[in-house]
Design a protein around this motif. Structure first.
Motif, PDB file in Angstrom:
ATOM      1  N   TYR A 181       0.814  -1.212   0.000  1.00  0.00           N
ATOM      2  CA  TYR A 181       0.000   0.000   0.000  1.00  0.00           C
ATOM      3  C   TYR A 181       0.850   1.265   0.000  1.00  0.00           C
ATOM      4  O   TYR A 181       0.406   2.313  -0.465  1.00  0.00           O
ATOM      5  CB  TYR A 181      -0.938  -0.001   1.213  1.00  0.00           C
ATOM      6  CG  TYR A 181      -2.082  -0.980   1.078  1.00  0.00           C
ATOM      7  CD1 TYR A 181      -2.650  -1.255  -0.160  1.00  0.00           C
ATOM      8  CD2 TYR A 181      -2.589  -1.648   2.186  1.00  0.00           C
ATOM      9  CE1 TYR A 181      -3.681  -2.160  -0.291  1.00  0.00           C
ATOM     10  CE2 TYR A 181      -3.633  -2.557   2.068  1.00  0.00           C
ATOM     11  CZ  TYR A 181      -4.167  -2.808   0.827  1.00  0.00           C
ATOM     12  OH  TYR A 181      -5.193  -3.699   0.688  1.00  0.00           O
ATOM     13  N   ARG A 182       2.085   1.193   0.521  1.00  0.00           N
ATOM     14  CA  ARG A 182       2.969   2.359   0.466  1.00  0.00           C
ATOM     15  C   ARG A 182       3.399   2.684  -0.962  1.00  0.00           C
ATOM     16  O   ARG A 182       3.847   3.802  -1.240  1.00  0.00           O
ATOM     17  CB  ARG A 182       4.217   2.103   1.317  1.00  0.00           C
ATOM     18  CG  ARG A 182       3.994   2.179   2.819  1.00  0.00           C
ATOM     19  CD  ARG A 182       3.720   3.597   3.281  1.00  0.00           C
ATOM     20  NE  ARG A 182       4.822   4.497   3.042  1.00  0.00           N
ATOM     21  CZ  ARG A 182       5.844   4.673   3.854  1.00  0.00           C
ATOM     22  NH1 ARG A 182       5.922   3.966   4.977  1.00  0.00           N
ATOM     23  NH2 ARG A 182       6.792   5.535   3.549  1.00  0.00           N
ATOM     24  N   PRO A 213      -6.156   5.480   0.620  1.00  0.00           N
ATOM     25  CA  PRO A 213      -7.355   4.929   1.274  1.00  0.00           C
ATOM     26  C   PRO A 213      -8.239   4.112   0.342  1.00  0.00           C
ATOM     27  O   PRO A 213      -8.720   3.041   0.697  1.00  0.00           O
ATOM     28  CB  PRO A 213      -8.079   6.185   1.790  1.00  0.00           C
ATOM     29  CG  PRO A 213      -7.004   7.200   1.935  1.00  0.00           C
ATOM     30  CD  PRO A 213      -6.049   6.935   0.827  1.00  0.00           C
ATOM     31  N   ARG A 214      -8.440   4.623  -0.877  1.00  0.00           N
ATOM     32  CA  ARG A 214      -9.240   3.890  -1.862  1.00  0.00           C
ATOM     33  C   ARG A 214      -8.540   2.588  -2.253  1.00  0.00           C
ATOM     34  O   ARG A 214      -9.185   1.540  -2.406  1.00  0.00           O
ATOM     35  CB  ARG A 214      -9.440   4.783  -3.087  1.00  0.00           C
ATOM     36  CG  ARG A 214     -10.061   4.129  -4.287  1.00  0.00           C
ATOM     37  CD  ARG A 214     -11.522   3.940  -4.128  1.00  0.00           C
ATOM     38  NE  ARG A 214     -12.141   3.650  -5.417  1.00  0.00           N
ATOM     39  CZ  ARG A 214     -13.302   3.076  -5.570  1.00  0.00           C
ATOM     40  NH1 ARG A 214     -13.997   2.732  -4.488  1.00  0.00           N
ATOM     41  NH2 ARG A 214     -13.807   2.848  -6.758  1.00  0.00           N
ATOM     42  N   GLY A 220      -7.927  -3.186  -2.354  1.00  0.00           N
ATOM     43  CA  GLY A 220      -6.976  -4.269  -2.105  1.00  0.00           C
ATOM     44  C   GLY A 220      -7.494  -5.274  -1.096  1.00  0.00           C
ATOM     45  O   GLY A 220      -7.351  -6.489  -1.286  1.00  0.00           O
ATOM     46  N   ASP A 221      -8.113  -4.801  -0.026  1.00  0.00           N
ATOM     47  CA  ASP A 221      -8.662  -5.729   0.965  1.00  0.00           C
ATOM     48  C   ASP A 221      -9.806  -6.555   0.390  1.00  0.00           C
ATOM     49  O   ASP A 221      -9.978  -7.731   0.750  1.00  0.00           O
ATOM     50  CB  ASP A 221      -9.150  -4.952   2.193  1.00  0.00           C
ATOM     51  CG  ASP A 221      -7.987  -4.434   3.031  1.00  0.00           C
ATOM     52  OD1 ASP A 221      -6.840  -4.854   2.771  1.00  0.00           O
ATOM     53  OD2 ASP A 221      -8.235  -3.612   3.932  1.00  0.00           O
ATOM     54  N   GLN A 222     -10.573  -5.954  -0.517  1.00  0.00           N
ATOM     55  CA  GLN A 222     -11.634  -6.725  -1.169  1.00  0.00           C
ATOM     56  C   GLN A 222     -11.045  -7.814  -2.067  1.00  0.00           C
ATOM     57  O   GLN A 222     -11.556  -8.937  -2.122  1.00  0.00           O
ATOM     58  CB  GLN A 222     -12.525  -5.788  -1.992  1.00  0.00           C
ATOM     59  CG  GLN A 222     -13.704  -6.453  -2.660  1.00  0.00           C
ATOM     60  CD  GLN A 222     -14.719  -6.988  -1.667  1.00  0.00           C
ATOM     61  OE1 GLN A 222     -14.793  -6.519  -0.545  1.00  0.00           O
ATOM     62  NE2 GLN A 222     -15.479  -7.988  -2.069  1.00  0.00           N
TER      63      GLN A 222
END
Length: 372
Positions: free
Chosen positions: A208-209, A217-218, A223-225
């Motif tokens: 994510y970095r 945030p989006r 990504g988690d989905q």
């Protein structure tokens, strides 16, 4: 007070090096209390022909080198991707244990220990019968290859035309090599899965970095989905394949088909591969059942066909549900492309990769196209 060591001036004789001497004087004048090395110079002109050409050439070289590394390490990268996908699927179990007061390192160790114990229990229950059946099957194929040398028999005449002995011996030797590669691959995936599971939070943060802060945030939500879909599909598919292996073993044992344990494991592994895996497994089981009798072959085929309908219309929707949400035509195309690019492993990962690509397309690409 004398000059400090950091501001020591190297004397340069005047004359032939007069230009350097003048630069020395200017360099000494640039020093300031807060800038011992002088203020930064003007930024490089990124629009200059040299900079653009050099950057483009360097980019091409980096891209070619990266493609070369990917091609050379394709097998290892596929195993790493499978292991990371399993770690994604197992991470909710770690989170569940950590949410009930168990420290995260201990939760990760508990999940890893559960994986190792389950695999060890499976091997302890099936290893020796499996080795015995595989040895008997190899011997049977070897005797069949020797029988093809009889020129007066049907097999001998077929062998003279189609070289069956070479194909049979190739199957035996190729099967041994494949078995060794499969065991090695399973061990590597197991070890990598444990490592990825232990460092999942760090890996997730690093990924994510790489996204700009304004879009992070989006990217986290999307990504988690993707993680949820990939994990649910792989673990659900693994559970369904385990049920398939148990049903296949019961069916083959009931009809007294030889090599029932070996064949049921082959069916379970091939069931992980959508579409093509089921077809290959059915052909393999039917061929062995045909050596018993035609009614046995038809009976086994009928039972497995009924179970396949139950699996497609009851087990898969219940276990995996609509979390993947990949259309049928995309499933077929993805499996075909994945199998061509990376074999069985590519076919196994084809559907979760397609699900992730469709999610990105729907949430990122299509809204951007609608706004443009």
């Amino acid at each position: 007070m004398g000059e400090s060591a950091g501001s020591h001036r190297v004397p340069v004789p005047r004359g032939e090096n007069g230009a350097v001497a003048r630069a020395e004087e200017e360099a000494h004048a640039l020093r300031a209390p807060g800038l011992p090395l002088g203020p930064p110079g003007r930024p490089i002109n990124r629009r200059s022909a040299f900079f653009v050409g050099f950057t483009a050439a360097a980019g091409v070289l980096v891209a070619v080198f990266a493609a070369y590394l990917v091609v050379r390490a394709a097998d290892v990268l596929v195993l790493m991707l499978i292991a990371f996908s399993f770690a994604v699927g197992l991470h909710p179990a770690v989170t569940w244990l950590a949410g009930r007061g168990l420290p995260r390192p201990l939760a990760t160790a508990a999940v890893a220990l559960g994986i190792v114990v389950s695999l060890a229990g499976f091997l302890a229950a099936t290893l020796f019968p499996l080795i015995d059946q595989a040895d008997r099957l190899a011997g049977q194929l070897g005797r069949l290859a020797n029988a093809t040398r009889d020129q007066d028999s049907l097999l001998g005449r077929l062998n003279a035309q189609f070289h069956l002995d070479q194909h049979l011996r190739g199957i035996v030797s190729g099967g041994a090599v494949t078995a060794v590669e499969a065991v090695t691959g399973v061990f590597l995936v197991l070890v990598l899965t444990i490592y990825f599971l232990a460092d999942f939070h760090r890996i997730r943060a690093v990924l994510y970095r790489l996204v700009p802060a304004a879009r992070r945030p989006r990217a986290i939500l999307i990504g988690d989905q993707i993680y949820a879909r990939v994990g649910a599909y792989l673990l659900g598919n693994l559970l369904v394949s385990l049920v398939t292996g148990v049903v296949s073993f019961a069916c083959l044992a009931l009809f007294r088909v030889p090599y029932a344990l070996l064949l049921s494991i082959v069916v379970a592994v091939l069931d992980l591969v959508p579409v093509a895996g089921t077809l290959v497994a059915a052909v393999a089981v039917a061929a062995v059942a045909l050596t018993v009798s035609v009614p046995t072959c038809l009976g086994v085929f009928a039972v497995l066909a009924v179970y396949k309908v139950i699996e497609d219309y009851l087990l898969l929707p219940k276990v995996i549900g609509r979390v993947v949400a990949v259309p049928a035509v995309v499933t077929v195309v993805a499996v075909l492309v994945g199998s061509v690019l990376a074999g069985v492993a590519g076919a196994l990962l084809a559907i979760p990769v397609a699900a992730a690509a469709l999610l990105i397309l729907r949430e990122v690409s299509i809204p951007w196209l609608d706004r443009s």
